[in-house]
Write an enzyme that holds these catalytic residues in place. Sequence first.
Site, PDB file in Angstrom:
ATOM      1  CB  VAL A  68      -1.023   0.038   1.174  1.00 26.66           C
ATOM      2  CG1 VAL A  68      -1.996  -1.124   1.074  1.00 26.66           C
ATOM      3  CG2 VAL A  68      -0.336   0.084   2.519  1.00 26.66           C
ATOM      4  CB  SER A 144      -6.078   2.070  16.528  1.00 31.71           C
ATOM      5  OG  SER A 144      -5.760   1.686  17.852  1.00 31.71           O
ATOM      6  CE1 TYR A 157      -1.131   0.567  14.508  1.00 28.86           C
ATOM      7  CE2 TYR A 157      -2.195   1.316  16.517  1.00 28.86           C
ATOM      8  CZ  TYR A 157      -2.168   0.489  15.424  1.00 28.86           C
ATOM      9  OH  TYR A 157      -3.180  -0.416  15.217  1.00 28.86           O
ATOM     10  CB  ALA A 158      -1.189   7.362  18.645  1.00 23.72           C
ATOM     11  CE  LYS A 161      -4.039   1.857  12.696  1.00 21.67           C
ATOM     12  NZ  LYS A 161      -4.630   1.187  11.527  1.00 21.67           N
ATOM     13  CB  ILE A 190      -8.549  -7.197  18.038  1.00 22.45           C
ATOM     14  CG1 ILE A 190      -9.358  -5.892  17.940  1.00 22.45           C
ATOM     15  CG2 ILE A 190      -9.272  -8.347  17.344  1.00 22.45           C
ATOM     16  CD1 ILE A 190     -10.682  -5.870  18.662  1.00 22.45           C
TER      17      ILE A 190
HETATM   18  P1  NDP Z   1      -1.871  -8.201  11.086  1.00 22.14           P
HETATM   19  O1  NDP Z   1      -0.427  -7.861  11.148  1.00 22.14           O
HETATM   20  O2  NDP Z   1      -2.321  -9.548  11.557  1.00 22.14           O
HETATM   21  O3  NDP Z   1      -2.403  -8.013   9.603  1.00 22.14           O
HETATM   22  C1  NDP Z   1      -2.076  -6.886   8.855  1.00 22.14           C
HETATM   23  C2  NDP Z   1      -2.029  -7.282   7.402  1.00 22.14           C
HETATM   24  O4  NDP Z   1      -1.645  -6.114   6.652  1.00 22.14           O
HETATM   25  C3  NDP Z   1      -0.971  -8.364   7.131  1.00 22.14           C
HETATM   26  O5  NDP Z   1      -1.488  -9.313   6.229  1.00 22.14           O
HETATM   27  C4  NDP Z   1       0.158  -7.567   6.516  1.00 22.14           C
HETATM   28  O6  NDP Z   1       0.944  -8.284   5.593  1.00 22.14           O
HETATM   29  C5  NDP Z   1      -0.611  -6.503   5.769  1.00 22.14           C
HETATM   30  N1  NDP Z   1       0.258  -5.388   5.444  1.00 22.14           N
HETATM   31  C6  NDP Z   1       1.178  -4.778   6.228  1.00 22.14           C
HETATM   32  N2  NDP Z   1       1.818  -3.813   5.548  1.00 22.14           N
HETATM   33  C7  NDP Z   1       1.296  -3.817   4.293  1.00 22.14           C
HETATM   34  C8  NDP Z   1       1.542  -3.070   3.128  1.00 22.14           C
HETATM   35  N3  NDP Z   1       2.503  -2.114   3.083  1.00 22.14           N
HETATM   36  N4  NDP Z   1       0.822  -3.338   2.019  1.00 22.14           N
HETATM   37  C9  NDP Z   1      -0.119  -4.302   2.029  1.00 22.14           C
HETATM   38  N5  NDP Z   1      -0.392  -5.059   3.103  1.00 22.14           N
HETATM   39  C10 NDP Z   1       0.298  -4.810   4.224  1.00 22.14           C
HETATM   40  O7  NDP Z   1      -2.621  -7.034  11.878  1.00 22.14           O
HETATM   41  P2  NDP Z   1      -4.068  -7.001  12.542  1.00 22.14           P
HETATM   42  O8  NDP Z   1      -4.985  -7.936  11.860  1.00 22.14           O
HETATM   43  O9  NDP Z   1      -3.892  -7.094  14.005  1.00 22.14           O
HETATM   44  O10 NDP Z   1      -4.483  -5.476  12.227  1.00 22.14           O
HETATM   45  C11 NDP Z   1      -5.321  -5.122  11.130  1.00 22.14           C
HETATM   46  C12 NDP Z   1      -5.640  -3.642  11.251  1.00 22.14           C
HETATM   47  O11 NDP Z   1      -6.300  -3.394  12.489  1.00 22.14           O
HETATM   48  C13 NDP Z   1      -4.403  -2.742  11.264  1.00 22.14           C
HETATM   49  O12 NDP Z   1      -4.670  -1.558  10.563  1.00 22.14           O
HETATM   50  C14 NDP Z   1      -4.190  -2.477  12.730  1.00 22.14           C
HETATM   51  O13 NDP Z   1      -3.479  -1.276  12.934  1.00 22.14           O
HETATM   52  C15 NDP Z   1      -5.624  -2.390  13.205  1.00 22.14           C
HETATM   53  N6  NDP Z   1      -5.799  -2.608  14.642  1.00 22.14           N
HETATM   54  C16 NDP Z   1      -5.471  -3.821  15.214  1.00 22.14           C
HETATM   55  C17 NDP Z   1      -5.673  -4.014  16.562  1.00 22.14           C
HETATM   56  C18 NDP Z   1      -5.361  -5.322  17.236  1.00 22.14           C
HETATM   57  O14 NDP Z   1      -5.540  -5.425  18.450  1.00 22.14           O
HETATM   58  N7  NDP Z   1      -4.931  -6.352  16.525  1.00 22.14           N
HETATM   59  C19 NDP Z   1      -6.192  -2.936  17.425  1.00 22.14           C
HETATM   60  C20 NDP Z   1      -6.493  -1.725  16.713  1.00 22.14           C
HETATM   61  C21 NDP Z   1      -6.307  -1.587  15.376  1.00 22.14           C
HETATM   62  P3  NDP Z   1       2.303  -9.038   6.078  1.00 22.14           P
HETATM   63  O15 NDP Z   1       1.892  -9.937   7.190  1.00 22.14           O
HETATM   64  O16 NDP Z   1       2.762  -9.744   4.876  1.00 22.14           O
HETATM   65  O17 NDP Z   1       3.228  -7.946   6.513  1.00 22.14           O
END
Ligand code: NDP
Length: 249
Positions: A68, A144, A157-158, A161, A190
Amino acid sequence: MENIKFNFNDKNVVVTGGASGIGFKITSSFLQAGAKVSIWDYSQEALDVAKKELAQYASQLHLAQVDVTNRQSISAAATSLPWAVDVLINNAGITRDKSFAKLSESDWDAVISTNLTGLFNVAKGLFEKFNGSSAQKRIINISSVVGLYGNFGQANYASAKAGVIGFTKTLGKELGRKGFTVNAIAPGFIRTAMTNAMPKEVLTGMEAKVPVARLGEVEDIANACMFLASEQASYINGTVVSVDGGIVL
Ligand code: NDP
């Protein structure tokens, strides 16, 4: 927990970061509800695993390796999309947590360019691919709880977001007349593979701070996404839906 039952039979969805964690659950929930989904994710390996796990939905699934932060990869993925888009879920995100004193320029740049500029890049790159005649055009940005309240060790990060929230509200104002709603979801803590790897006492401590006495599940976020994407949510625009069990009350 059961998903809310929605019907997205004739709807097409793009989920960034849809190959793992929260994004994977969002993807599988929309597929289950009949949508076609394109997963845009960073790693080909993760995309291959997701493709296998979602084999039963093969005819509804499209996958593209997208960074992205890289506008060329977004443009290539948008061109390869086999259908016009109704719903974009901007979910991809990373963390590089450090206290401000230790936070490096590269920690700042990586998080801002992925978690904030990345959303702009994807929305911009996909804008012309939205289905012009769809009355249900949706952009849902994953922010977030720390974007609303800040958090120790997460200045980068904050900030990103919080920026997502400003971006959401502005697009909500600008695009409302064009048949879009644009909203943000602010998840709390989460439970994902990453959090499950944390020491049990840390997780128990977190749970104790949440008024509903549990951590969030990926389904909680997927359900909020499906509701905001639904026809029934057509009057909700430019808002931030906190899905955090009331952790900041
Ligand atoms: P994960 O790390 O499990 O998943 C994030 C996904 O985004 C991964 O598949 C990752 O790919 C992909 N990704 C990262 N960088 C890029 C990029 N440059 N281009 C395309 N894809 C990318 O995170 P979560 O599921 O925990 O989080 C999902 C969203 O929720 C995020 O925006 C996070 O900030 C937000 N969030 C999560 C919380 C939590 O408690 N988990 C709380 C609050 C918000 P790869 O693994 O290959 O790097």
